[in-house]
Design a protein around this motif. Structure first.
Motif, PDB file in Angstrom:
ATOM      1  N   THR A 126    -158.483 -58.249  15.648  1.00 46.56           N
ATOM      2  CA  THR A 126    -158.851 -58.605  14.285  1.00 46.56           C
ATOM      3  C   THR A 126    -160.348 -58.868  14.189  1.00 46.56           C
ATOM      4  O   THR A 126    -161.004 -58.488  13.214  1.00 46.56           O
ATOM      5  CB  THR A 126    -158.053 -59.833  13.832  1.00 46.56           C
ATOM      6  OG1 THR A 126    -156.668 -59.511  13.898  1.00 46.56           O
ATOM      7  CG2 THR A 126    -158.411 -60.247  12.438  1.00 46.56           C
ATOM      8  N   GLN A 148    -152.533 -57.577   7.503  1.00 46.44           N
ATOM      9  CA  GLN A 148    -151.350 -57.730   8.336  1.00 46.44           C
ATOM     10  C   GLN A 148    -150.158 -58.255   7.546  1.00 46.44           C
ATOM     11  O   GLN A 148    -149.052 -57.779   7.705  1.00 46.44           O
ATOM     12  CB  GLN A 148    -151.670 -58.712   9.472  1.00 46.44           C
ATOM     13  CG  GLN A 148    -150.459 -59.191  10.227  1.00 46.44           C
ATOM     14  CD  GLN A 148    -150.840 -59.943  11.482  1.00 46.44           C
ATOM     15  OE1 GLN A 148    -152.007 -60.118  11.773  1.00 46.44           O
ATOM     16  NE2 GLN A 148    -149.857 -60.359  12.238  1.00 46.44           N
ATOM     17  N   ASP A 159    -154.898 -53.635   9.790  1.00 44.94           N
ATOM     18  CA  ASP A 159    -154.747 -54.648  10.839  1.00 44.94           C
ATOM     19  C   ASP A 159    -153.278 -55.037  10.956  1.00 44.94           C
ATOM     20  O   ASP A 159    -152.764 -55.798  10.143  1.00 44.94           O
ATOM     21  CB  ASP A 159    -155.615 -55.864  10.482  1.00 44.94           C
ATOM     22  CG  ASP A 159    -155.693 -56.844  11.647  1.00 44.94           C
ATOM     23  OD1 ASP A 159    -155.157 -56.534  12.724  1.00 44.94           O
ATOM     24  OD2 ASP A 159    -156.297 -57.921  11.469  1.00 44.94           O
ATOM     25  N   GLU A 160    -152.615 -54.531  11.933  1.00 43.12           N
ATOM     26  CA  GLU A 160    -151.195 -54.781  12.164  1.00 43.12           C
ATOM     27  C   GLU A 160    -150.391 -54.699  10.875  1.00 43.12           C
ATOM     28  O   GLU A 160    -149.706 -55.654  10.502  1.00 43.12           O
ATOM     29  CB  GLU A 160    -151.003 -56.164  12.810  1.00 43.12           C
ATOM     30  CG  GLU A 160    -151.890 -56.376  14.019  1.00 43.12           C
ATOM     31  CD  GLU A 160    -151.327 -57.410  14.976  1.00 43.12           C
ATOM     32  OE1 GLU A 160    -150.111 -57.592  14.973  1.00 43.12           O
ATOM     33  OE2 GLU A 160    -152.116 -57.999  15.725  1.00 43.12           O
TER      34      GLU A 160
HETATM   35 MG    MG Z   1    -155.068 -60.117  14.584  1.00 45.13          MG
END
Ligand code: MG
Ligand code: ATP
Ligand code: ATP
Ligand code: MG
Lengths: 338, 352, 492, 286, 330
Positions: free
Chosen positions: A48, A99, A194-195
């Motif tokens: 991240t 995320q 991000d994820e």
């Molecule tokens: Mg992360």
């Protein structure tokens, strides 16, 4: 090489109560045009942080960028004026898929309002520069058209009604579809995801991955995809970069990454996946404390191949195959490949 | 957080916003009556454990035993306590709070005559604290740990620690007595504008009487500042905390990462979220404001409910004090009701 | 011409002249209403007012008043029947001045043989009746009856309106602000003797002392009450806008002692109390010498006050001596004080200070006047001591001595539970006698006995420091009206 | 326990505002205890010197003298005792009533708990000070009655707080886990719930102390507090008004004292909140 | 089959009331609906399914944390359906539950040592020394040093917290443990160690596990049998190999198809399932999966298909199960 993004030697620390946490250590990372690159690694390894550094949204009061460059499309983002970055890079050339789709919408505004605000600033039609004083009616309606079209493309049912809803009235999968739509709306060159599927169920995850991959391919957008799930990375990425404790350890095209991992950490990581073939194997030891990381290769305390060299100096990237780069003094030789 | 299973789920059972507001209102209204009844019982109980005999006081110095008995019958104090309570409740339901032992007028009449003065002061103070407190709270949050934040923090801490009556006296001492910039006390010089709404500012505007308006505002300054100081501090504090919470949230993160200008994010989006927290505090702020009004009005000789209460205290006018308690309770409950409802309106997640 | 604004310390909760009797709100009674007689100047003298003359029968029971030609504010004439209505209303309401007439004038006993003649028939002789006549404020019967609701004798209406014939006519009233009145040009007394009489008078409630003082200094107000704390008086005197008019008043400050309760039943204990109070400290320091030491329960400047009584001094040795002679067991003594009247608290604290030193334990209880006045009438609840003032309602020694220490007044006006046969005899005789010499002698003797007996702690007689704007002329101070009768005043 | 205390002390020392608050309060307590020693005119609580009244501050009288010629500074110190006594007893009583009520009402979900909460809601429906005034006025002015009035109106705050915290603690996994393990209600309430909600209770109590002191001062100011010649701060300010603007010190000193002490409690409360409650830490200052 | 069952559930249901804005019940959320299954001694039964399908509810209802709406729970031959926790102390010792987030199940204000001690205090009369001994023993078994006894939960890592959570329930030597998502949120490298620990302990203490997870890869690795749940129902039940190699229910098939498998074909190219699970408070009639099922026909909406054992040890609840087709005469 014609990279869209090239991060070189990026070193970032965070000021914390117990000292400076060296979260990124001379990280090299690149993404080619139209390429989907996976950034994989265990929790806390700095995925991240790297993503945020590229976006230019590291917390100003605690983050310290002490070295390196981030070159995007010929511009060094670290040298640019922050305001300029905000207006014509962030949300325009580079967009973001977060995320957690549950908390990334502002709960007190309708979805439509939030998309509208984004379009007001980031619509491809918006004139670049200082940003709008006024949101012209003509542009507003053409933007709305564009939004509705894209919502249909990401397979959201009844887009008009959806825009009038509040975020909590919409399911997680739909929210993530919205996020992807919002990332695509400004017609960016790079999407940083991000994820984006960590919070979702497998069946939904499969749908989202499918969607993302298809759209990226169709539109020729590059994607930086972070994940800690190697399976997911395998699904979607053309190329992978593995990180361990703030250091990039290996970067390879997907195929050779899974078949011939070279860095010992990568090898061990792949072996940790539950598998009928080799049972369950973990990596002994713990991730280091980043405020006092081990010198040299940060994996050395857990590495059975570690030598004195590993404890002193971190290896430079070395080509170990076609487009396959590893930073290991003692790269594995086909050993333990799954 | 990584890897954790997803939480939350689409709520298809959510009714629309208007419906929610309605439901909330009804829900709160349903509790309004029992709460008020409970309050009545409390005030009744309090007024029945008093040491002095109010009837003897009404009867005057020279009343005979028969006269006192007659008066007791007249006021119904000779009846059993539950009957008295019932009558008291019936009376209050009809707007009859009893007779002031001191002024001999119906309490309700006295209270209504004084309510506008207090409300005007309270409104001005609330508006003042909001208009100043909210932006300052946002600024403090945005410039966290800057000198501005520290200065404002000193300000809030003082606002919450200062005794309102003392602050009032200090202001008087400085601005009225030493510097002579403001009037020392009162609501207006003389009789004020012709009463229409009872709010002098409104009334003098309605009458087009700018001179009176200036005078009214001049009188308003010190009491309003005194009253709004703690309120402002509270509002600032909550706004700051709310903004900080919101700024640290994922949705702000997302908007910033998408390059929406920070100033837009903060002032248009974060503030709304922060205000949800602040709005819930308005009830509390208002409660404190009313509490402070009692002494602030006494210090500034402001002819409102607070001053009435203080005079009732000095005169041991129990009926007056109970009437004041009741009306304050009612105002307070209504304010909280409004707060709840508006909270439901601002925050779409609120479901009652 | 002009408008006079007076800042009053207490609120005008009601304007009904028969409902109130206190000095703080005398202005509404005295300016809006007239009585048959009226007190003037200092020392006060009684003059016929609405009445032209009064005749007293030889047995001292029948008083015949002849009215002047006067009109009420609504233009109707003041008639004898209005006077009869007024006294009967007082007797029925049992408020305000009622106690002055209770037992002397029976309801219905007053007659109006014709429109100009009123006959009062007392049921026992009274030397003070005439002195109390000014309190019979005459109401416009017709007007009041027209505004009666549920037999309330018009109290509700009169609390906000005026039905009088006084020098000023009510124009505005707001309980939270005060009241305003304009000059009544048709007043029977005429306005010739005043050079430039006031057009408008306004009495505003300003509770806060500082506000009154500042307002006066910067010209917003033209007068305020004359019993300000001395510190404020000094400030006012220093201001060039204000004149402070100093007069010896008739308002004594003393402490009631509950003579009916042990150990105060013991004269030695009472003497110990009297010796333990720091008179000089109180008068000279705390009150900056603004009052006059008064060793007896009668104001010094009232006839009947003996010149030879020295009174007690602050002498802890003597106090201890007397204390040693007390046979009753000692206990903690409760000192009462009045909430909102700092002086009473300071006096109590000072007494506590002295008593501490001779080993008498005390506790101070400060309570609001209504509570205190309620307790004062109850032998059980009454404080052991209570500091307070006794003001002038009518200028006769009976206003003080007769009410404070007559046996028959116990539990009513006599809150000391003091009953001394000799004193009582002197007072009763004086109350009915018409012989001034006898009365004077009796009162002087009664004073001596009361002082000797330490029936109370007698501290001072007030001085009046009337602060008025320098623009104001013609203030006529009288202890009964406290200088608030505005008809003589002018302003430039 | 000892360790917790040490931990607390260490944290306190590192949080500057909380440390300042703690310092002020310690000072207050010391001053109250050592008032006879620290004061320059210890007798002046009950003993007066009319000739020396209303003297401005000087070497002999740090904060001048009052209307009775007593030393304002010395009386201020003794006033601290009253302030502490009122705050401690009133808050103590409220806490003692409020915590069990809230705990029981929060743990059991039946009509009794509903009724208890309704009652406290009714109390909370009126501004606390208004109710306190009504009660104090009814009972008559004295320290005991001030304490009674404050306790009677303050307990619902704790009841409500503890109730809400208990309810939310019951949703916490570790409490559920204990219940599932077979722990008895009392065990759960006393050993699990109470310690875990204690930080909010402590914070609330600390800040409540400040609030109580302010309320008590208001009652004193209105003449509903302890009677003369008590050196209670609120009543001292009320006394002093008559002598403004000349005797400015008379009003200033007790007002400042109230201000400092209340601020001390507030700072400490804020600090404790940051230290004890990780949830709000985020919004505090890093 | 039920003969050697340690635990068997018979038509077990848990319905939560759905409240409307008036705080009135407007319906039922069938978190667990008529579930029947049994757990054999010494086995590891996996329970898989998407979030919200009722896995945790199943575990908690068995444990008595939730009171069942209907049905029976039989443990070691005794009906424990309506026992409250304190009535079934003896039972609790044998039947234990680890929370989804074991860190959260430790009182944050208690040191690890005290938390480990608590079950012993409640359930045994052992003296302090004996208890201490037992706690050490178990701590050692989960591979934590003694020093951890004096630490607070927040002072140890997530993986260690899981170990402590496990230690806590093992102190009483239970016969059966419900493990609720014991590895969710862990990195693979840590997950592996923890899984190994489970298997270890199982052998050592002769445990039976109910292993709740949504990570199919892990379940396949550790479980002997697997129950697949969808919206409160078990839709398929069978041995691990059967389920993973020959899934019959369309839901199971899609679930397996959704899992990325390194080296195999890409899911993103092959996955077919669309839509999301319906609102659990407002279920479709008949088969709950029919709204997403590509093979759904009209009669799927008519009745809830029962769980039928078409071949020994492998049951499914699909009207058009390939097994059923095989056996049906048509
Ligand atoms: Mg992360
Ligand atoms: N603002 C910050 N201040 C201090 N430390 C930080 C900050 N943000 C991140 N870190 C630390 O930096 C390290 C890397 O964090 P980062 O969020 O980049 O990891 P990640 O790889 O994204 O992990 P995850 O998979 O859990 O999201 C972690 O040890 C984290 O604690
Ligand atoms: N105490 C409760 N009250 C009301 N509804 C509940 C409660 N507990 C669970 N539910 C609901 O029951 C359904 C099943 O929940 P459960 O926790 O059993 O799912 P799960 O399969 O464990 O999901 P996850 O993978 O997210 O842990 C969900 O819809 C949930 O919202
Ligand atoms: Mg679960």
């Amino acid at each position: 090489m014609d990279d869209l993004l090239a991060v070189t030697g990026l070193t970032v620390g965070f000021a914390t109560e117990s000292g400076l946490a060296r979260v990124l250590d001379q990280v090299d990372f690149r993404i080619g045009r139209g390429e989907i690159v996976g950034l994989v690694g265990e929790s806390g390894c700095g995925k991240t942080t790297l993503a945020r550094a590229i976006l230019g949204v590291l917390p100003a009061n605690s983050a310290r960028i002490s070295a390196g460059s981030i070159e995007f499309d010929g511009r060094d983002l670290l040298q640019e004026d922050p305001d300029a970055l905000a207006t014509d890079i962030r949300g325009r050339a580079i967009t973001f898929v977060p995320q957690d789709p549950f908390s990334s919408f502002n709960p007190v505004f309708t979805i439509g309002r939030q998309i509208e605000e984004l379009m007001k600033w980031k619509s491809p039609d918006a004139e670049p520069g200082s940003g709008p004083r006024r949101y012209a009616r003509a542009r507003r309606s053409s933007d709305l058209e564009r939004v509705l079209e894209l919502l249909r493309i990401v397979q959201l049912p009844d887009p008009e009604a959806l825009l009038r809803k509040y975020p909590h009235e919409v399911s997680g999968g739909q929210r993530q579809r919205l996020m992807i739509a919002m990332a695509l709306l400004p017609e960016p060159k790079l999407i940083i995801a991000d994820e984006p599927t960590t919070a979702l169920d497998v069946t939904i995850q499969a749908q989202i991955l499918k969607l993302l991959r298809r759209l990226a391919a169709e539109r020729g957008v590059s994607v930086l995809f972070t994940t800690h799930d190697l399976g997911t990375a395998y699904e979607i990425c053309d190329r992978m970069t593995v990180m361990y404790a703030g250091q990039d350890v290996e970067s390879a095209p997907s195929d050779s990454f899974f078949t011939e991992p070279r860095h010992i950490y990568t090898v061990r990581l792949l072996q940790s996946l539950p598998s009928r073939d080799h049972g369950i194997r973990g990596i002994p030891g713990q991730v280091p404390d980043l405020t006092a990381p081990p010198p040299g290769c940060r994996f050395h305390p857990r590495c059975d191949a570690a030598s004195a060299l590993c404890r002193q100096t971190r290896p430079d990237p070395s080509d170990v195959g076609a487009g396959h780069v590893a930073r290991c003094w003692h790269p594995a030789q086909g050993e333990g490949t799954p | 957080m990584t890897g954790a299973a997803p939480r939350g789920r689409a709520g298809t059972l959510q009714p629309g916003l208007e419906m929610r507001a309605l439901v909330l209102t009804v829900n709160r209204l349903v509790w309004f009556v029992p709460t008020l009844l409970g309050l009545l019982v409390i005030t009744f109980t309090i007024s029945h454990i008093i040491p002095a005999d109010p009837i003897a006081f009404i009867a005057g110095d020279n009343a005979t035993a028969e006269q006192i008995a007659a008066l007791k019958a007249k006021f119904g104090v000779d009846k059993p306590v539950p009957v008295q309570l019932w009558n008291y409740i019936l009376g209050v339901a009809q707007g009859d709070f009893g007779i002031s032992l001191y002024t001999q007028r119906p309490i309700a009449e006295d209270l209504i005559a004084r309510l506008p003065a207090t409300l005007e002061l309270a409104f001005v103070a609330v508006i003042l604290s909001g208009v100043i407190g909210i932006p300052l709270g946002v600024l403090a949050a945005v410039r966290r740990n800057s000198w501005l934040d520290h200065a404002l923090r000193v300000f809030t801490v003082s606002g919450l620690a200062i005794a309102a009556f003392w602050f009032a006296i200090l202001l008087q001492l400085l601005f009225a007595m030493k510097l002579g910039w403001t009037p020392l006390q009162g609501r207006v010089d003389g009789w004020g504008p012709d009463p229409v709404t009872g709010f002098y500012i409104v009334d003098s505007v309605l009458a087009g009487d700018l001179e009176t308006l200036a005078d009214v505002i001049g009188h308003m300054v010190l009491p309003a500042v005194t009253l709004s100081f703690p309120a402002m501090a509270t509002i600032m504090r909550f706004t700051r905390a709310g903004v900080l919470d919101a700024i640290n949230s994922n949705y702000v993160d997302y908007q910033l990462a998408m390059g929406v200008p920070r100033r837009v994010v903060v002032w248009r989006y974060v503030l709304r979220n922060a205000l949800i927290g602040t709005v819930t505090q308005v009830g509390l702020v208002f409660g404190n404001l009313i509490a402070n009004a009692v002494v602030v009005e006494a210090v500034f000789d402001w002819p409102g409910l607070g001053l009435y209460a203080v005079n009732s205290i000095l005169q041991s006018d129990y009926n007056g004090i109970m009437g004041f308690t009741l009306i304050m309770g009612t105002v307070f409950i209504i304010v909280n009701l409004l707060v709840d409802i508006s909270h439901g309106l601002i925050d779409p997640r609120e479901t009652g | 011409g002009g408008k006079f604004v007076f800042a009053n310390s207490s609120a005008y909760d009601t304007l009904d002249p028969h409902a109130i009797f206190d000095v703080g709100r005398v202005a509404s009674r005295i300016n809006l209403y007239d009585g048959l007689m009226r007190w003037f100047d200092n020392p006060p003298h009684l003059e016929p007012w609405l009445a032209e003359k009064v005749e007293v029968s030889d047995d001292g029971l029948t008083y015949t008043f002849t009215l002047r030609d006067a009109t009420f504010h609504d233009g109707s004439p003041v008639e004898a029947s209005d006077v009869v209505y007024s006294i009967d209303r007082i007797l029925e309401m049992k408020k305000g001045a009622f106690s002055l007439f209770a037992g002397t004038v029976e309801p219905g006993s007053t007659k109006a043989p014709d429109a100009k003649t009123v006959v009062f028939t007392l049921n026992k002789p009274s030397a003070i009746f005439l002195a109390t006549v000014p309190e019979i404020h005459v109401l416009n019967e017709e007007l009041v009856r027209a505004n009666e609701v549920d037999g309330d004798l018009g109290t509700a209406w009169l609390s906000k309106n005026d039905a009088g014939s006084g020098s000023f006519r009510l124009t505005r009233y707001d309980p939270a602000v005060g009241w305003q009145a304009e000059r009544f040009d048709d007043h029977f007394f005429g306005w010739d003797m005043v050079e430039d009489p006031l057009d408008v008078i306004e009495f505003r409630t300003v509770v806060e002392i500082n506000s009154r003082v500042l307002g006066l200094m910067n010209g917003d107000f033209h007068g305020t009450d004359g019993y300000l704390p001395q510190d404020q008086v000094k400030r006012l005197a220093a201001s060039e806008n204000v004149n402070v008019d100093e007069q010896e008043s008739m308002r004594i400050f003393y402490s009631i002692i509950h003579n009916g309760r042990s150990p105060m039943t013991d004269v030695n204990f009472r003497k110990a109390l009297a010796y333990a109070f720091d008179y000089d400290g109180f008068i000279d320091n705390i009150l900056s010498g603004s009052v006059a030491r008064d060793p007896v329960p009668l104001p010094n400047n009232m006839w009947g006050a003996p010149a030879d009584v020295k009174g007690y001094t602050y002498d802890l040795d003597k106090a201890a001596e007397h204390l040693a002679m007390v046979k009753e067991p000692l206990r903690e003594i409760t000192l009462g004080a009045l909430a909102g009247y700092g002086q009473t608290e300071q006096a109590a604290a000072l007494l506590q200070n002295g008593l501490n030193k001779i080993g008498v334990e005390t506790k101070i209880v400060t309570e609001p006047w209504p509570v205190a006045s309620g307790k004062m009438r109850d032998e059980e609840q009454m404080y052991d001591l209570l500091f307070l003032w006794k003001s002038t309602y009518y200028a006769d020694p009976n206003n003080w001595l007769g009410e404070m220490y007559a046996c028959e007044q116990i539990g009513a006006r006599n809150n000391s539970w003091y009953c001394n046969e000799e004193v009582d005899r002197l007072l009763s005789e004086a109350r009915v006698s018409t012989d001034q010499a006898v009365r004077q002698a009796n009162y002087e003797q009664a004073n001596r006995l009361l002082a000797e007996d330490a029936a109370g702690i007698f501290v001072y007689n007030t001085k009046w420091f009337g602060p008025f704007s320098t623009r104001v002329k013609g203030v006529r101070f009288c202890p009964i009206g406290n200088g608030q009768e505005m008809r003589w005043v002018s302003i430039d | 326990m000892l360790e917790t205390t040490r931990f607390l002390l260490r944290k306190l020392a590192s949080d500057r505002t909380a440390a300042l608050g703690a310092l002020i309060i310690t000072l207050l307590v010391v001053v109250a205890i050592a008032a006879p020693v620290l004061s320059t005119h210890p007798g002046d609580v009950t003993e007066f010197h009319p000739p020396e009244r209303l003297l401005p501050p000087s070497g002999d009288h740090f904060f001048g003298t009052d209307r009775m010629g007593a030393d304002v500074y010395s009386r201020l110190l003794f006033g601290a005792r009253i302030t502490i006594a009122i705050a401690v007893i009133a808050i103590g009583a409220s806490v003692l009533v409020g915590i069990p009520v809230g705990l029981v009402a929060g743990y059991y979900r039946n009509w009794v708990s509903d009724a208890l909460m309704r009652i406290s809601d009714i109390f909370l429906a009126v501004p606390q000070i208004v109710l306190a005034i009504a009660i104090a006025q009814t009972l008559g002015p004295s320290i005991e009655n001030v304490i009674l009035a404050l306790s009677a109106t303050y307990w619902p705050f704790w009841a409500r707080l503890v109730y809400a915290e208990t309810r939310s603690a019951l949703n916490d996994t570790y409490v559920e886990a204990s219940i599932a393990l077979g722990a008895s209600p009392w065990r759960v309430m006393i050993l699990h719930v109470l310690p875990n909600i204690s930080s909010s209770v402590i914070v609330r109590t600390t800040i409540g102390m400040g609030g109580t002191i302010l309320t008590a001062a208001v009652l004193g100011f209105l003449g509903l507090g302890p009677p003369a010649p008590s050196p209670e701060w609120g009543r001292t300010i009320a006394e002093s008004r008559e002598f403004l603007p000349e005797a400015w010190w008379y009003a200033t000193a007790p007002g400042l004292a109230i201000f400092l002490v209340v601020m001390g409690f507030n700072l400490l409360g804020d600090g404790l909140r940051d230290i004890l409650d990780p949830r709000t830490r985020r919004s505090g200052d890093g | 089959m039920t003969a050697d069952a340690l635990l068997s559930l018979e038509n077990l249901s848990k319905h939560f009331p759905v409240l409307n804005v008036w705080k009135r019940r407007s319906g039922w959320l069938k978190a667990l609906d008529e579930v029947s299954l049994s757990v054999h001694k010494g086995e590891i039964l996996g329970i898989v399914g998407e979030s919200g399908c009722g896995k945790s509810t199943l575990g908690k209802t068995v444990m008595g944390i939730h009171r069942p709406t209907s049905g029976r729970i039989i443990f070691e031959g005794n009906d424990i359906t309506h026992l409250k926790p304190h009535q079934s102390r003896g039972m609790r010792r044998d039947l234990q539950y680890t929370y989804q987030d074991p860190g959260a199940s430790l009182d944050p204000r208690w040191k690890i040592g005290r938390s480990l001690d608590e079950p012993l205090v409640i359930h045994t009369r052992l003296n302090r020394g004996a208890r201490r001994e037992r706690v050490r023993e178990i701590l050692d078994a989960v591979g934590l040093p003694d020093g951890h006894l004096d630490l607070y939960p927040h002072e140890i890592s997530g993986g260690q917290q899981r170990r402590v959570g496990l230690a806590r329930i093992l102190t009483l030597h239970p016969t059966m443990v419900v493990l609720d998502e014991p590895t969710s949120g862990l990195d693979v490298s840590v997950q592996a160690t923890i899984l190994n620990l489970f298997l270890d302990l199982q052998k050592r203490f002769d445990l039976t596990y109910v292993f709740i997870s949504h990570d199919l890869g892990v379940v396949r690795m550790v479980c002997d049998r697997v129950a697949v749940m969808y919206l409160g129902k078990v839709v398929e039940l069978g041995s691990s190999d059967e389920i993973f190699d020959r899934p019959r229910h369309p839901y199971t098939q899609s679930l397996l198809a959704a899992v990325p498998q390194i080296g195999k074909g890409r899911v993103t190219e092959t996955f077919w399932l669309e839509g999301e699970p319906p609102d659990p408070g407002n279920l479709p009639s008949g088969c709950r999966f029919r709204t997403r099922c590509t093979q759904a026909r009209d009669d799927c909406a008519l009745a809830v298909p029962p769980l039928v054992e078409h071949s020994p040890g492998h049951a499914d609840a699909c009207l058009y199960s390939p097994a059923r087709r095989g056996y049906s005469p048509a």
